[in-house]
Design a protein around this motif. Structure first.
Motif, PDB file in Angstrom:
ATOM      1  N   ASP A  35     -51.596 -36.462  38.890  1.00 49.99           N
ATOM      2  CA  ASP A  35     -51.388 -35.840  37.582  1.00 49.99           C
ATOM      3  C   ASP A  35     -52.343 -36.390  36.538  1.00 49.99           C
ATOM      4  O   ASP A  35     -52.824 -35.653  35.661  1.00 49.99           O
ATOM      5  N   ASP A  36     -52.621 -37.700  36.611  1.00 56.55           N
ATOM      6  CA  ASP A  36     -53.487 -38.303  35.590  1.00 56.55           C
ATOM      7  C   ASP A  36     -54.968 -38.237  35.944  1.00 56.55           C
ATOM      8  O   ASP A  36     -55.789 -38.930  35.357  1.00 56.55           O
ATOM      9  N   GLY A  37     -55.320 -37.392  36.915  1.00 57.87           N
ATOM     10  CA  GLY A  37     -56.728 -37.069  37.156  1.00 57.87           C
ATOM     11  C   GLY A  37     -57.481 -37.983  38.076  1.00 57.87           C
ATOM     12  O   GLY A  37     -58.706 -37.935  38.114  1.00 57.87           O
ATOM     13  N   ALA A  38     -56.788 -38.785  38.875  1.00 62.37           N
ATOM     14  CA  ALA A  38     -57.479 -39.638  39.842  1.00 62.37           C
ATOM     15  C   ALA A  38     -57.807 -38.846  41.107  1.00 62.37           C
ATOM     16  O   ALA A  38     -56.979 -38.078  41.592  1.00 62.37           O
ATOM     17  N   GLU A  39     -59.020 -39.025  41.620  1.00 59.81           N
ATOM     18  CA  GLU A  39     -59.391 -38.485  42.921  1.00 59.81           C
ATOM     19  C   GLU A  39     -59.185 -39.598  43.937  1.00 59.81           C
ATOM     20  O   GLU A  39     -59.841 -40.641  43.877  1.00 59.81           O
ATOM     21  N   THR A  40     -58.272 -39.380  44.877  1.00 58.19           N
ATOM     22  CA  THR A  40     -57.798 -40.469  45.713  1.00 58.19           C
ATOM     23  C   THR A  40     -57.816 -40.110  47.198  1.00 58.19           C
ATOM     24  O   THR A  40     -58.101 -38.977  47.584  1.00 58.19           O
ATOM     25  N   ASP A  41     -57.437 -41.092  47.996  1.00 58.85           N
ATOM     26  CA  ASP A  41     -57.336 -40.921  49.430  1.00 58.85           C
ATOM     27  C   ASP A  41     -56.194 -39.972  49.782  1.00 58.85           C
ATOM     28  O   ASP A  41     -55.174 -39.907  49.093  1.00 58.85           O
ATOM     29  N   LEU A  42     -56.350 -39.244  50.894  1.00 67.92           N
ATOM     30  CA  LEU A  42     -55.324 -38.273  51.279  1.00 67.92           C
ATOM     31  C   LEU A  42     -53.986 -38.917  51.625  1.00 67.92           C
ATOM     32  O   LEU A  42     -52.940 -38.252  51.619  1.00 67.92           O
ATOM     33  N   ASP A  43     -53.983 -40.230  51.943  1.00 70.37           N
ATOM     34  CA  ASP A  43     -52.713 -40.893  52.232  1.00 70.37           C
ATOM     35  C   ASP A  43     -51.771 -40.853  51.031  1.00 70.37           C
ATOM     36  O   ASP A  43     -50.544 -40.881  51.199  1.00 70.37           O
ATOM     37  N   GLY A  53     -52.109 -44.211  61.882  1.00 66.85           N
ATOM     38  CA  GLY A  53     -50.986 -43.674  61.121  1.00 66.85           C
ATOM     39  C   GLY A  53     -50.350 -44.680  60.193  1.00 66.85           C
ATOM     40  O   GLY A  53     -49.139 -44.613  59.931  1.00 66.85           O
ATOM     41  N   LYS A  54     -51.163 -45.610  59.645  1.00 67.96           N
ATOM     42  CA  LYS A  54     -50.599 -46.583  58.695  1.00 67.96           C
ATOM     43  C   LYS A  54     -50.019 -45.883  57.472  1.00 67.96           C
ATOM     44  O   LYS A  54     -48.970 -46.280  56.958  1.00 67.96           O
ATOM     45  N   GLY A  55     -50.714 -44.841  57.004  1.00 69.55           N
ATOM     46  CA  GLY A  55     -50.242 -44.138  55.825  1.00 69.55           C
ATOM     47  C   GLY A  55     -48.898 -43.473  56.056  1.00 69.55           C
ATOM     48  O   GLY A  55     -48.002 -43.545  55.208  1.00 69.55           O
ATOM     49  N   LEU A  56     -48.745 -42.828  57.209  1.00 74.00           N
ATOM     50  CA  LEU A  56     -47.465 -42.212  57.537  1.00 74.00           C
ATOM     51  C   LEU A  56     -46.372 -43.255  57.722  1.00 74.00           C
ATOM     52  O   LEU A  56     -45.220 -43.042  57.338  1.00 74.00           O
ATOM     53  N   MET A  57     -46.736 -44.378  58.314  1.00 72.52           N
ATOM     54  CA  MET A  57     -45.751 -45.445  58.486  1.00 72.52           C
ATOM     55  C   MET A  57     -45.307 -45.986  57.137  1.00 72.52           C
ATOM     56  O   MET A  57     -44.109 -46.190  56.888  1.00 72.52           O
ATOM     57  N   ALA A  58     -46.270 -46.207  56.233  1.00 71.68           N
ATOM     58  CA  ALA A  58     -45.934 -46.694  54.894  1.00 71.68           C
ATOM     59  C   ALA A  58     -45.047 -45.696  54.166  1.00 71.68           C
ATOM     60  O   ALA A  58     -44.045 -46.069  53.540  1.00 71.68           O
ATOM     61  N   ALA A  59     -45.400 -44.405  54.250  1.00 69.92           N
ATOM     62  CA  ALA A  59     -44.607 -43.377  53.588  1.00 69.92           C
ATOM     63  C   ALA A  59     -43.207 -43.296  54.176  1.00 69.92           C
ATOM     64  O   ALA A  59     -42.213 -43.143  53.449  1.00 69.92           O
ATOM     65  N   SER A  60     -43.102 -43.408  55.497  1.00 69.84           N
ATOM     66  CA  SER A  60     -41.798 -43.344  56.160  1.00 69.84           C
ATOM     67  C   SER A  60     -40.934 -44.540  55.795  1.00 69.84           C
ATOM     68  O   SER A  60     -39.732 -44.390  55.526  1.00 69.84           O
ATOM     69  N   LEU A  61     -41.528 -45.726  55.792  1.00 75.79           N
ATOM     70  CA  LEU A  61     -40.772 -46.924  55.423  1.00 75.79           C
ATOM     71  C   LEU A  61     -40.294 -46.827  53.978  1.00 75.79           C
ATOM     72  O   LEU A  61     -39.141 -47.163  53.662  1.00 75.79           O
ATOM     73  N   ILE A 108     -53.684 -51.403  53.494  1.00 74.79           N
ATOM     74  CA  ILE A 108     -55.089 -51.796  53.514  1.00 74.79           C
ATOM     75  C   ILE A 108     -55.823 -50.878  54.479  1.00 74.79           C
ATOM     76  O   ILE A 108     -55.506 -50.833  55.675  1.00 74.79           O
ATOM     77  N   GLY A 109     -56.816 -50.136  53.977  1.00 72.74           N
ATOM     78  CA  GLY A 109     -57.563 -49.224  54.831  1.00 72.74           C
ATOM     79  C   GLY A 109     -58.423 -49.965  55.854  1.00 72.74           C
ATOM     80  O   GLY A 109     -58.707 -51.153  55.711  1.00 72.74           O
ATOM     81  N   GLY A 110     -58.833 -49.239  56.891  1.00 77.54           N
ATOM     82  CA  GLY A 110     -59.677 -49.838  57.918  1.00 77.54           C
ATOM     83  C   GLY A 110     -58.879 -50.689  58.887  1.00 77.54           C
ATOM     84  O   GLY A 110     -57.653 -50.609  58.978  1.00 77.54           O
TER      85      GLY A 110
END
Length: 544
Positions: free
Chosen positions: A63-71, A16-24, A140-142
């Motif tokens: 919006d600018d058309g990047a295909e990115t990670d779900l985080d 849950g690094k992504g959720l932690m980053a978003a929450s912080l 940082i992923g992984g």
């Protein structure tokens, strides 16, 4: 000067690094700071655009058309800050850029190496477009110990020296497992993970420890001692009832206080958390519930529909109801013995989401027919809109062989690939046989809505902008026949060539959209289409 927060993970993935980053980031925002969040993905794909949903989950589009990670979807949902191309990078993209420069002679014959060339490229990415921001959070992923992560970890180690150690803080997320046989939490994996991180040259300032049970004071002190961090900076992270409880949970644990303390920031404004308390109140005190049947292709991998799941929850928040999702594989409705009535009759709303490929699409078409015939609220997104048009063509407009060229040659191409279209940057041209990621209509595009349409009343406007990710379009040449059958083209591209929204005025709620509205929905700002779809489902629940 912009301050950097680097977030790493250890022991296991999916902590849950992504959720932690978003929450912080949300907590720092609540104190009045400006934030941006970035994701470093170590895999060698240039982007996740061609990866299987079962491998990677959802591909989040900016919006600018990047295909990115779900985080990046979490980042946007929690902060409201629109993500950009510069907010997600992979090893593949870094190496692609470097090799392109090397072939062009940009390195003037020098030996190209991981240090400094790869690490410099990563550092450049981390610092790009950060002017005027208070904090940039870099996830940082992984996990620490992965070979492919090493260049990223070295880069963020160097960045601390580049920006000044007072302007860089490291947060490390680890697992503190519970051994039922011993009846205790074990801190050793965290100690080993931090030791490996310190061996790379990174000393974390804050530890976020995921566990199934509260972290006892003794274990907290033990982790602090062996990992060389303050006891108060060992943050316990328990599972939460909802992801939208997480910001309040981390604030209660003191995460934002400890991060500010690590920067030496004293006297920061107290966070204004009414946004989050209101959201959690609506989530945990609903005034009813509805069940939505999602007839899709990747229901075995719920992360493939992450933004969709959250957008439905946001619709529930807007209507103060609990939204139960019933995941249904489209293939279930394709056999001769498929009992579509038993499966869909209990639903208060039916949603057919996006996807690629033929598998399950005949079942989706049957689901559309059921929703139309039984007057059940229907929402079709991307592929779901295309299936709604094919259903109308076959069953109402007399086009018996209606199909899509996505699945091969068809006598009646109601849906087909378009290779030219207008965007804000002018005419876009694609080759049908080009790279998969290059043949899509990606990112934000404008649409014009009919003034007397249901869609316009929902948006409260006739000019909208929504995010797209698809190769195939509904063929405008079938518009007249489809509209004669009752399926109205209520939203079109500004040049009038690309159908964006279809609807049925004689139906309680029947809308199909070519774009992905779920990508722009937020808990504190639910997308109007999802808010109204759930409102229609609430009305349907009172009829059942």
């Amino acid at each position: 000067m912009t301050r950097f927060i680097f977030i790493t993970g250890g022991v296991v993935s999916s902590l849950g690094k992504g959720l932690m980053a978003a929450s912080l980031a949300a907590l720092l925002q609540a104190r009045g700071y400006t934030v941006r969040i970035r994701k470093f993905d170590p895999y060698l794909n240039v982007d996740p655009g061609t990866m299987s949903p079962y491998q990677h989950g959802e591909v989040y589009v900016t919006d600018d058309g990047a295909e990115t990670d779900l985080d990046l979807g979490h980042y946007e949902r929690f902060t409201g800050v629109a993500s950009r191309q510069t907010d997600n990078i992979t090893s593949g993209r870094v190496y692609q850029d470097i090799i392109t420069k090397e072939r062009r002679g940009d390195f003037l014959g020098a030996t190209v190496q991981v240090i400094p060339h790869v690490t410099d490229a990563i550092k450049h990415f981390a610092r790009a477009d950060t002017e005027g921001l208070d904090f940039v959070l870099c996830e940082i992923g992984g996990t620490v110990g992965d070979i492919e992560s090493l260049p990223f970890l070295e880069a963020i180690r160097q960045l601390s020296a580049d920006v000044g150690r007072a302007n860089a803080v490291y947060i490390h997320c680890t697992l503190v497992p519970y051994l039922a046989a011993a009846g205790e939490l074990k801190t050793k994996p965290t100690q080993h993970s931090v030791a490996e991180l310190r061996g790379i040259g990174i000393q974390p300032h804050v530890l976020v420890c995921r566990s199934e049970h509260p972290l006892p004071d003794g274990d907290r002190a033990k982790i602090a001692l062996f990992c060389n961090v303050a006891k108060e900076a060992v943050i316990s992270a328990l599972d939460a009832p909802s992801i939208y409880d997480v910001p309040l949970q981390y604030h209660a644990e003191g995460l934002d206080d400890q991060v500010l303390a690590a920067f030496g920031i004293n006297g920061a404004p107290a966070p204004l958390l009414t946004r989050w308390t209101d959201i959690t109140d609506r989530l945990h005190s609903p005034e009813g519930e509805v069940t939505i049947g999602v007839v899709g292709k990747y229901t075995g991998m719920k992360d493939a529909y992450k933004s969709l799941t959250e957008a439905l929850a946001h619709g529930g928040i807007a209507n103060r109801v609990k939204v139960n999702i019933r995941w249904i594989e489209g293939e279930l409705f394709e056999g001769p013995d498929a009992d579509i009535v038993a499966q869909l009759e209990p639903m208060h709303g039916i949603l057919v989401p996006g996807g690629f490929g033929e598998r399950g699409t005949e079942g989706m078409i049957r689901s559309v027919h059921f929703a139309r015939d039984r007057q059940v609220p229907f929402f079709g997104i991307c592929l779901g809109m295309q299936m709604a048009c094919i259903e109308a063509a076959r069953n109402q407009a007399g086009v018996a062989e209606a199909g899509t060229t996505e699945f091969g040659p068809t006598a009646e191409p109601v849906v087909g690939m378009i290779t030219e279209w207008m965007s804000a940057d002018g005419l876009q041209v694609r080759e049908a046989g080009g790279d998969l990621g290059g043949t899509m209509r990606l990112g934000a595009y404008d649409a014009t809505l009919a003034g007397n349409s249901v869609a316009a009343s929902i948006y409260g406007d006739t000019a909208i902008s929504e995010r797209h990710r698809h190769r195939y379009e509904v063929n405008v040449n079938y518009r007249e026949r489809l509209e004669a059958s009752g399926l109205i083209f209520s939203g079109m591209s500004p040049d009038g060539l690309l159908p964006e929204i279809v609807e049925r005025p004689d139906h309680p709620w029947f809308i199909g959209v070519q774009f992905h509205p779920e990508l722009k929905s937020k808990p504190f700002d639910p997308h109007p289409l999802f808010a109204e779809f759930i409102a229609a489902a609430v009305r349907q629940s009172r009829l059942v």
